[in-house]
Structures are given as structure tokens and as C-alpha cells.
Scaffold this motif. Structure first.
Motif, PDB file in Angstrom:
ATOM      1  N   HIS A  69       0.888  -1.165  -0.102  1.00 38.69           N
ATOM      2  CA  HIS A  69       0.051   0.002  -0.033  1.00 38.69           C
ATOM      3  C   HIS A  69       0.919   1.271  -0.052  1.00 38.69           C
ATOM      4  O   HIS A  69       0.615   2.062  -0.682  1.00 38.69           O
ATOM      5  N   TYR A  70       1.849   1.578   0.795  1.00 39.20           N
ATOM      6  CA  TYR A  70       2.723   2.446   1.034  1.00 39.20           C
ATOM      7  C   TYR A  70       3.627   2.770  -0.229  1.00 39.20           C
ATOM      8  O   TYR A  70       3.735   3.534  -0.715  1.00 39.20           O
ATOM      9  N   LYS A  71       4.177   1.534  -0.646  1.00 34.18           N
ATOM     10  CA  LYS A  71       5.055   1.768  -1.977  1.00 34.18           C
ATOM     11  C   LYS A  71       4.297   2.239  -3.147  1.00 34.18           C
ATOM     12  O   LYS A  71       4.579   3.044  -3.807  1.00 34.18           O
ATOM     13  N   ASN A  72       3.161   1.578  -3.427  1.00 35.11           N
ATOM     14  CA  ASN A  72       2.203   2.120  -4.421  1.00 35.11           C
ATOM     15  C   ASN A  72       1.742   3.622  -4.127  1.00 35.11           C
ATOM     16  O   ASN A  72       1.428   4.076  -5.347  1.00 35.11           O
ATOM     17  N   ALA A  73       1.821   3.781  -3.421  1.00 34.09           N
ATOM     18  CA  ALA A  73       1.215   5.356  -3.020  1.00 34.09           C
ATOM     19  C   ALA A  73       2.560   6.185  -2.882  1.00 34.09           C
ATOM     20  O   ALA A  73       2.589   7.363  -2.756  1.00 34.09           O
ATOM     21  N   ARG A  74       3.736   5.635  -3.142  1.00 34.33           N
ATOM     22  CA  ARG A  74       5.020   6.322  -3.146  1.00 34.33           C
ATOM     23  C   ARG A  74       5.231   7.107  -1.767  1.00 34.33           C
ATOM     24  O   ARG A  74       5.511   8.142  -1.769  1.00 34.33           O
ATOM     25  N   CYS A  75       5.210   6.328  -0.744  1.00 34.02           N
ATOM     26  CA  CYS A  75       5.473   6.407   0.714  1.00 34.02           C
ATOM     27  C   CYS A  75       6.521   5.631   1.132  1.00 34.02           C
ATOM     28  O   CYS A  75       6.399   4.447   0.988  1.00 34.02           O
ATOM     29  N   VAL A  76       7.073   5.966   2.050  1.00 38.03           N
ATOM     30  CA  VAL A  76       8.054   5.369   3.077  1.00 38.03           C
ATOM     31  C   VAL A  76       7.784   5.609   4.478  1.00 38.03           C
ATOM     32  O   VAL A  76       7.785   6.782   4.866  1.00 38.03           O
ATOM     33  N   VAL A  77       7.648   4.446   5.410  1.00 34.77           N
ATOM     34  CA  VAL A  77       7.719   5.041   6.928  1.00 34.77           C
ATOM     35  C   VAL A  77       8.858   4.839   7.467  1.00 34.77           C
ATOM     36  O   VAL A  77       9.799   3.991   6.963  1.00 34.77           O
ATOM     37  N   ALA A  78       9.329   5.885   8.165  1.00 34.08           N
ATOM     38  CA  ALA A  78      10.885   5.757   8.828  1.00 34.08           C
ATOM     39  C   ALA A  78      10.668   5.867  10.358  1.00 34.08           C
ATOM     40  O   ALA A  78       9.782   6.697  10.854  1.00 34.08           O
ATOM     41  N   GLN A  79      11.586   5.219  11.143  1.00 36.89           N
ATOM     42  CA  GLN A  79      11.733   5.399  12.391  1.00 36.89           C
ATOM     43  C   GLN A  79      12.541   6.684  12.661  1.00 36.89           C
ATOM     44  O   GLN A  79      13.395   7.031  12.089  1.00 36.89           O
ATOM     45  N   LEU A  80      12.039   7.733  13.466  1.00 37.43           N
ATOM     46  CA  LEU A  80      12.940   8.907  13.790  1.00 37.43           C
ATOM     47  C   LEU A  80      14.059   8.964  14.506  1.00 37.43           C
ATOM     48  O   LEU A  80      15.124   9.368  13.973  1.00 37.43           O
ATOM     49  N   GLU A  81      14.366   7.953  15.296  1.00 37.83           N
ATOM     50  CA  GLU A  81      15.451   7.919  16.239  1.00 37.83           C
ATOM     51  C   GLU A  81      16.760   7.738  15.410  1.00 37.83           C
ATOM     52  O   GLU A  81      17.659   8.396  15.673  1.00 37.83           O
ATOM     53  N   PRO A  82      16.630   6.802  14.563  1.00 43.31           N
ATOM     54  CA  PRO A  82      17.954   6.712  13.713  1.00 43.31           C
ATOM     55  C   PRO A  82      18.034   7.455  12.558  1.00 43.31           C
ATOM     56  O   PRO A  82      19.291   7.737  11.888  1.00 43.31           O
ATOM     57  N   LEU A  83      17.154   8.358  12.256  1.00 43.18           N
ATOM     58  CA  LEU A  83      17.071   9.193  11.103  1.00 43.18           C
ATOM     59  C   LEU A  83      17.798  10.588  11.516  1.00 43.18           C
ATOM     60  O   LEU A  83      17.623  11.259  12.243  1.00 43.18           O
ATOM     61  N   SER A  84      18.760  11.040  10.491  1.00 42.21           N
ATOM     62  CA  SER A  84      19.289  12.259  10.733  1.00 42.21           C
ATOM     63  C   SER A  84      18.716  13.308  10.321  1.00 42.21           C
ATOM     64  O   SER A  84      17.823  13.093   9.229  1.00 42.21           O
ATOM     65  N   ALA A  85      18.706  14.613  10.815  1.00 40.30           N
ATOM     66  CA  ALA A  85      18.039  15.964  10.178  1.00 40.30           C
ATOM     67  C   ALA A  85      18.377  15.879   8.592  1.00 40.30           C
ATOM     68  O   ALA A  85      17.413  16.461   7.881  1.00 40.30           O
ATOM     69  N   GLU A  86      19.647  15.721   8.154  1.00 38.39           N
ATOM     70  CA  GLU A  86      20.162  15.741   6.838  1.00 38.39           C
ATOM     71  C   GLU A  86      19.125  14.792   6.088  1.00 38.39           C
ATOM     72  O   GLU A  86      18.898  15.431   4.791  1.00 38.39           O
ATOM     73  N   VAL A  87      19.149  13.549   6.245  1.00 36.42           N
ATOM     74  CA  VAL A  87      18.435  12.792   5.427  1.00 36.42           C
ATOM     75  C   VAL A  87      16.880  13.274   5.288  1.00 36.42           C
ATOM     76  O   VAL A  87      16.312  13.160   4.431  1.00 36.42           O
ATOM     77  N   ALA A  88      16.186  13.470   6.495  1.00 32.77           N
ATOM     78  CA  ALA A  88      14.797  13.958   6.532  1.00 32.77           C
ATOM     79  C   ALA A  88      14.625  14.945   5.691  1.00 32.77           C
ATOM     80  O   ALA A  88      13.666  15.180   5.123  1.00 32.77           O
ATOM     81  N   ARG A  89      15.660  16.060   5.890  1.00 38.27           N
ATOM     82  CA  ARG A  89      15.558  17.178   5.020  1.00 38.27           C
ATOM     83  C   ARG A  89      15.729  17.025   3.576  1.00 38.27           C
ATOM     84  O   ARG A  89      14.898  17.647   2.714  1.00 38.27           O
ATOM     85  N   GLY A  90      16.515  16.132   3.179  1.00 39.72           N
ATOM     86  CA  GLY A  90      16.242  15.810   1.680  1.00 39.72           C
ATOM     87  C   GLY A  90      15.189  15.229   1.209  1.00 39.72           C
ATOM     88  O   GLY A  90      14.618  15.579   0.090  1.00 39.72           O
ATOM     89  N   PHE A  91      14.493  14.194   1.910  1.00 42.01           N
ATOM     90  CA  PHE A  91      12.861  13.843   1.669  1.00 42.01           C
ATOM     91  C   PHE A  91      12.135  15.151   1.468  1.00 42.01           C
ATOM     92  O   PHE A  91      11.442  15.135   0.530  1.00 42.01           O
ATOM     93  N   LEU A  92      12.095  15.917   2.595  1.00 42.80           N
ATOM     94  CA  LEU A  92      11.320  17.016   2.596  1.00 42.80           C
ATOM     95  C   LEU A  92      11.423  17.869   1.427  1.00 42.80           C
ATOM     96  O   LEU A  92      10.426  18.379   0.808  1.00 42.80           O
ATOM     97  N   GLU A  93      12.649  18.429   1.233  1.00 39.33           N
ATOM     98  CA  GLU A  93      12.962  19.293   0.123  1.00 39.33           C
ATOM     99  C   GLU A  93      12.507  18.703  -1.172  1.00 39.33           C
ATOM    100  O   GLU A  93      12.200  19.431  -1.891  1.00 39.33           O
ATOM    101  N   ARG A  94      12.725  17.489  -1.435  1.00 35.27           N
ATOM    102  CA  ARG A  94      12.298  16.908  -2.589  1.00 35.27           C
ATOM    103  C   ARG A  94      10.909  17.072  -2.886  1.00 35.27           C
ATOM    104  O   ARG A  94      10.515  17.586  -3.971  1.00 35.27           O
TER     105      ARG A  94
END
Length: 110
Positions: A69-94
Motif C-alpha cells: 500500500h505504501y509503496k504504491n502510494a509512493r510513501c515510506v515509513v521511517a523510524q525517527l530515532e536513527p534518522l538524521s536531520a540531513e536525510v529527513a530534510r532531503g526527503f522533505l525538500e524533494r
């Protein structure tokens, strides 16, 4: 990354708004989803190509998750704890670049 840091990052984009719908907090720009906070230290990013979702889930299963469902909707779920701000910003900026009004994007880039 904490939920508070994620919220601040989402709202740092021009015209970004926060709301609540379907049991989760959403962040939108120009009326289109940027991301959502799902609770439990999880968020999901929208506008991610299926091939990239599959690669992320395979490469970092402790951080990323998506069913069909998520893949076909072009979405990915991420755990926030291991996620860096830089990586999150990359997804959001795109995603912001995909949905922002041209005038807003031009002013933001200038």
C-alpha cells in the motif's frame, strides 16, 4: 531525530502548515502532503519513487518500512530515532519542490 525536531523541520519550508487528520499529524505545502507524524517515533514521507522505497527498506530495515500500500502510494515509513536531520530534510525538500507553487519555490531558492 525527535518528533519535535521533525515538526520544526517540516514547518521550516515556506507556506508549510500542520494539521491533524485520520489519526496523525500532517504537514502540507500548497495543499499537498509533505510528510506525516504517525506517533510511536515514526513518520512517513510522500513522493518517494517505488524503486527508492524498495531500496531503502532492503538496505535499512531497522529505519525504513513499507508494505505494498505504501509503496504504491509512493510513501515510506521511517523510524525517527536513527534518522538524521540531513536525510529527513532531503526527503522533505524533494517533496517540497514537487508540490510548491512556482513563485514560492523561486522566492525560496533566491
Amino acid at each position: 531525530m525527535t518528533e519535535a525536531e521533525f515538526r520544526a523541520l517540516c514547518l521550516s519550508f515556506p507556506d508549510a502548515v500542520e494539521g491533524f487528520n485520520m489519526g496523525s499529524t500532517y504537514f502540507k505545502a500548497n495543499g499537498k502532503d509533505l510528510a506525516r507524524l504517525l506517533g510511536g517515533g515514526r513518520a512517513y514521507f510522500t513522493g518517494v519513487p517505488v524503486e527508492e522505497v524498495e531500496m531503502l527498506v532492503e538496505a535499512e530495515p531497522g529505519t525504513y518500512w513499507a508494505d505494498n500500500h505504501y509503496k504504491n502510494a509512493r510513501c515510506v515509513v521511517a523510524q525517527l530515532e536513527p534518522l538524521s536531520a540531513e536525510v529527513a530534510r532531503g526527503f522533505l525538500e524533494r517533496r517540497f519542490r514537487q508540490v510548491a507553487k512556482k513563485a514560492v519555490l523561486k522566492a525560496w531558492e533566491g
